[in-house]
Design a protein around this motif. Structure first.
Motif, mmCIF file in Angstrom:
data_model
loop_
_atom_site.group_PDB
_atom_site.id
_atom_site.type_symbol
_atom_site.label_atom_id
_atom_site.label_comp_id
_atom_site.label_asym_id
_atom_site.label_seq_id
_atom_site.Cartn_x
_atom_site.Cartn_y
_atom_site.Cartn_z
ATOM 1 N N ALA A 162 0.817 -1.218 0.000
ATOM 2 C CA ALA A 162 0.000 0.000 0.000
ATOM 3 C C ALA A 162 0.850 1.266 0.000
ATOM 4 O O ALA A 162 0.410 2.327 -0.448
ATOM 5 N N ASP A 163 2.092 1.175 0.493
ATOM 6 C CA ASP A 163 2.967 2.340 0.532
ATOM 7 C C ASP A 163 3.466 2.732 -0.852
ATOM 8 O O ASP A 163 4.116 3.770 -1.006
ATOM 9 N N GLY A 164 3.166 1.910 -1.859
ATOM 10 C CA GLY A 164 3.536 2.244 -3.223
ATOM 11 C C GLY A 164 2.530 3.127 -3.931
ATOM 12 O O GLY A 164 2.725 3.469 -5.110
ATOM 13 N N ARG A 165 1.448 3.525 -3.250
ATOM 14 C CA ARG A 165 0.444 4.390 -3.877
ATOM 15 C C ARG A 165 1.037 5.756 -4.188
ATOM 16 O O ARG A 165 1.657 6.394 -3.342
ATOM 17 N N THR A 173 9.887 14.776 -8.943
ATOM 18 C CA THR A 173 11.105 14.121 -8.460
ATOM 19 C C THR A 173 10.784 13.094 -7.381
ATOM 20 O O THR A 173 11.331 11.986 -7.380
ATOM 21 N N SER A 174 9.897 13.440 -6.456
ATOM 22 C CA SER A 174 9.540 12.514 -5.377
ATOM 23 C C SER A 174 8.826 11.277 -5.911
ATOM 24 O O SER A 174 9.079 10.159 -5.465
ATOM 25 N N ILE A 175 7.921 11.476 -6.864
ATOM 26 C CA ILE A 175 7.186 10.344 -7.433
ATOM 27 C C ILE A 175 8.144 9.453 -8.221
ATOM 28 O O ILE A 175 8.081 8.218 -8.135
ATOM 29 N N HIS A 176 9.027 10.073 -8.984
ATOM 30 C CA HIS A 176 10.031 9.313 -9.741
ATOM 31 C C HIS A 176 10.887 8.470 -8.802
ATOM 32 O O HIS A 176 11.203 7.302 -9.093
ATOM 33 N N ARG A 177 11.241 9.033 -7.658
ATOM 34 C CA ARG A 177 12.037 8.309 -6.666
ATOM 35 C C ARG A 177 11.254 7.140 -6.080
ATOM 36 O O ARG A 177 11.791 6.044 -5.893
ATOM 37 N N LEU A 178 9.963 7.354 -5.812
ATOM 38 C CA LEU A 178 9.119 6.275 -5.288
ATOM 39 C C LEU A 178 9.051 5.112 -6.273
ATOM 40 O O LEU A 178 9.184 3.942 -5.887
ATOM 41 N N VAL A 179 8.845 5.423 -7.545
ATOM 42 C CA VAL A 179 8.744 4.375 -8.564
ATOM 43 C C VAL A 179 10.034 3.558 -8.614
ATOM 44 O O VAL A 179 10.004 2.327 -8.700
ATOM 45 N N ARG A 180 11.176 4.236 -8.531
ATOM 46 C CA ARG A 180 12.453 3.523 -8.561
ATOM 47 C C ARG A 180 12.654 2.677 -7.309
ATOM 48 O O ARG A 180 13.258 1.608 -7.359
ATOM 49 N N SER A 184 10.375 -3.790 -9.105
ATOM 50 C CA SER A 184 10.926 -5.135 -8.994
ATOM 51 C C SER A 184 12.253 -5.127 -8.231
ATOM 52 O O SER A 184 13.090 -4.244 -8.461
ATOM 53 N N PRO A 185 12.428 -6.028 -7.271
ATOM 54 C CA PRO A 185 11.640 -7.227 -6.944
ATOM 55 C C PRO A 185 10.479 -6.989 -5.971
ATOM 56 O O PRO A 185 9.941 -7.951 -5.412
ATOM 57 N N TYR A 186 10.103 -5.742 -5.731
ATOM 58 C CA TYR A 186 8.996 -5.412 -4.845
ATOM 59 C C TYR A 186 7.711 -5.221 -5.661
ATOM 60 O O TYR A 186 7.742 -5.208 -6.887
ATOM 61 N N PRO A 187 6.555 -5.058 -4.997
ATOM 62 C CA PRO A 187 5.273 -5.023 -5.730
ATOM 63 C C PRO A 187 5.113 -3.867 -6.706
ATOM 64 O O PRO A 187 4.349 -3.962 -7.665
ATOM 65 N N GLY A 188 5.795 -2.736 -6.473
ATOM 66 C CA GLY A 188 5.726 -1.639 -7.424
ATOM 67 C C GLY A 188 4.862 -0.478 -6.981
ATOM 68 O O GLY A 188 4.056 -0.586 -6.057
ATOM 69 N N ALA A 189 5.030 0.654 -7.663
ATOM 70 C CA ALA A 189 4.199 1.827 -7.428
ATOM 71 C C ALA A 189 2.895 1.667 -8.208
ATOM 72 O O ALA A 189 2.832 0.949 -9.202
ATOM 73 N N SER A 248 -5.293 1.637 -22.803
ATOM 74 C CA SER A 248 -4.550 2.835 -22.452
ATOM 75 C C SER A 248 -5.509 3.873 -21.873
ATOM 76 O O SER A 248 -6.560 4.151 -22.468
ATOM 77 N N PRO A 249 -5.197 4.464 -20.732
ATOM 78 C CA PRO A 249 -6.068 5.503 -20.182
ATOM 79 C C PRO A 249 -6.225 6.667 -21.159
ATOM 80 O O PRO A 249 -5.294 7.009 -21.885
ATOM 81 N N ALA A 250 -7.374 7.272 -21.180
ATOM 82 C CA ALA A 250 -7.655 8.365 -22.109
ATOM 83 C C ALA A 250 -6.903 9.628 -21.702
ATOM 84 O O ALA A 250 -6.686 9.903 -20.512
ATOM 85 N N ILE A 251 -6.500 10.399 -22.699
ATOM 86 C CA ILE A 251 -5.876 11.679 -22.423
ATOM 87 C C ILE A 251 -6.860 12.566 -21.661
ATOM 88 O O ILE A 251 -8.078 12.507 -21.879
ATOM 89 N N HIS A 252 -6.320 13.356 -20.731
ATOM 90 C CA HIS A 252 -7.058 14.256 -19.841
ATOM 91 C C HIS A 252 -7.726 13.519 -18.692
ATOM 92 O O HIS A 252 -8.340 14.163 -17.822
ATOM 93 N N SER A 253 -7.608 12.176 -18.626
ATOM 94 C CA SER A 253 -8.077 11.446 -17.453
ATOM 95 C C SER A 253 -7.241 11.891 -16.255
ATOM 96 O O SER A 253 -6.073 12.280 -16.389
ATOM 97 N N ILE A 254 -7.858 11.830 -15.077
ATOM 98 C CA ILE A 254 -7.146 12.211 -13.875
ATOM 99 C C ILE A 254 -6.880 10.975 -13.031
ATOM 100 O O ILE A 254 -7.823 10.313 -12.549
ATOM 101 N N LEU A 255 -5.611 10.643 -12.877
ATOM 102 C CA LEU A 255 -5.212 9.475 -12.110
ATOM 103 C C LEU A 255 -5.245 9.785 -10.619
ATOM 104 O O LEU A 255 -5.061 10.928 -10.196
ATOM 105 N N GLY A 256 -5.502 8.760 -9.844
ATOM 106 C CA GLY A 256 -5.476 8.899 -8.395
ATOM 107 C C GLY A 256 -6.805 9.216 -7.769
ATOM 108 O O GLY A 256 -6.913 9.319 -6.550
ATOM 109 N N ARG A 257 -7.833 9.363 -8.574
ATOM 110 C CA ARG A 257 -9.168 9.612 -8.038
ATOM 111 C C ARG A 257 -9.950 8.290 -7.994
ATOM 112 O O ARG A 257 -9.933 7.531 -8.931
#
Length: 258
Positions: A162-165, A173-180, A184-189, A248-257
């Motif tokens: 859940a901490d990968g949300r 920069t912070s989100i990019h760091r979280l993704v890295r 793998s080998p962890y569950p992922g962002a 593929s998600p549609a352009i202008h969709s808002i992720l995280g909602r």
């Protein structure tokens, strides 16, 4: 990692156990009559009965420059904390958590684009070098010990999937760091689009933030198979992703909602 082929190649017995301190596990370790026991990649704490089995001591491995980052999830935390240097540590296991005397350490730099997988690989290379260094010493009766300096100790807490949300209000920069840090080998962002789950495995920082006016999490462009998303302070390109329904998600969709 499946150790079965490696055990077979070495002619070693391989036992699958669920809990470190179960009676069956303790019995199997005791039957081997070990001089030393190495606890590597085992996140469970070994108890006093386990520690008393090895005739000459039990040795732990920790993927961090002890006494810094004692505890859990040291590899993700190394990246999340933007640590410039890490180390692989072999230590004598005692009653505390990762606080025993150091047997040996090997330091190395953490790259600016380090991922969990690349950092894991560096630690495995360092562990191999450490074992080649210390095994002859142990076999000859030497037991190097350097006490840890508690003044420099820090503790890392457990992380869960859940901490990968992704929080799109955070900086690119912070989100990019979280993704890295949690790939793998962890569950992922991950993020969501409505009730659907989108796993984010790779990202890239991009320029041109002043040209887009969008909500955090909003997809502002598509570049081939990549999604360009507005964050709290700039754009982030999602270069590797898996959407729950395969589309593929549609352009202008808002992720995280949702």
């Amino acid at each position: 990692m499946d150790l079965a082929p490696h055990a077979a190649a070495a002619g070693a017995e391989l036992l699958y156990v669920a809990r470190t301190n179960d009676a069956a596990t303790l019995s199997a370790v005791r039957a081997a009559q070990p001089d030393y026991v190495f606890v590597v990649g085992w996140s469970q704490i070994v108890n006093a009965e386990f520690l008393n089995i090895a005739a000459r001591g039990s040795i732990g491995y920790h993927p961090a420059p002890l006494p810094r980052l004692r505890g859990r999830a040291a590899i993700p935390w190394t990246i999340l904390l933007d640590e410039p240097i890490s180390a692989s540590s072999l230590f004598w296991i005692g009653e505390g958590t990762d606080d025993g005397d150091i047997l040996a350490q090997r330091y190395f730099h953490v790259a600016r684009d380090e991922t969990a997988q690349s950092l894991y690989d560096k630690h495995m290379d360092a562990l191999g070098a450490l074992l080649r260094e210390v095994l002859p010493k142990l076999a000859s009766g030497q037991q190097p010990r350097t006490p840890q300096d508690d003044r420099f100790a820090t503790w890392a807490t457990k992380r869960t999937p859940a901490d990968g949300r992704i929080d799109w209000q955070e900086s690119a920069t912070s989100i990019h760091r979280l993704v890295r840090a949690v790939g793998s080998p962890y569950p992922g962002a991950f993020t969501t689009l409505g009730s659907r789950h989108l796993t984010v495995s790779g990202t890239r920082l991009v320029s041109g933030t002043e040209r887009h006016h969008a909500m955090p999490g909003q997809i502002v462009a598509k570049i081939g198979d990549s999604l360009v998303v507005q964050t709290g302070d700039g754009l982030l390109e999602i270069t590797d992703w898996t959407f729950e329904d395969g589309r593929s998600p549609a352009i202008h969709s808002i992720l995280g909602r949702g």
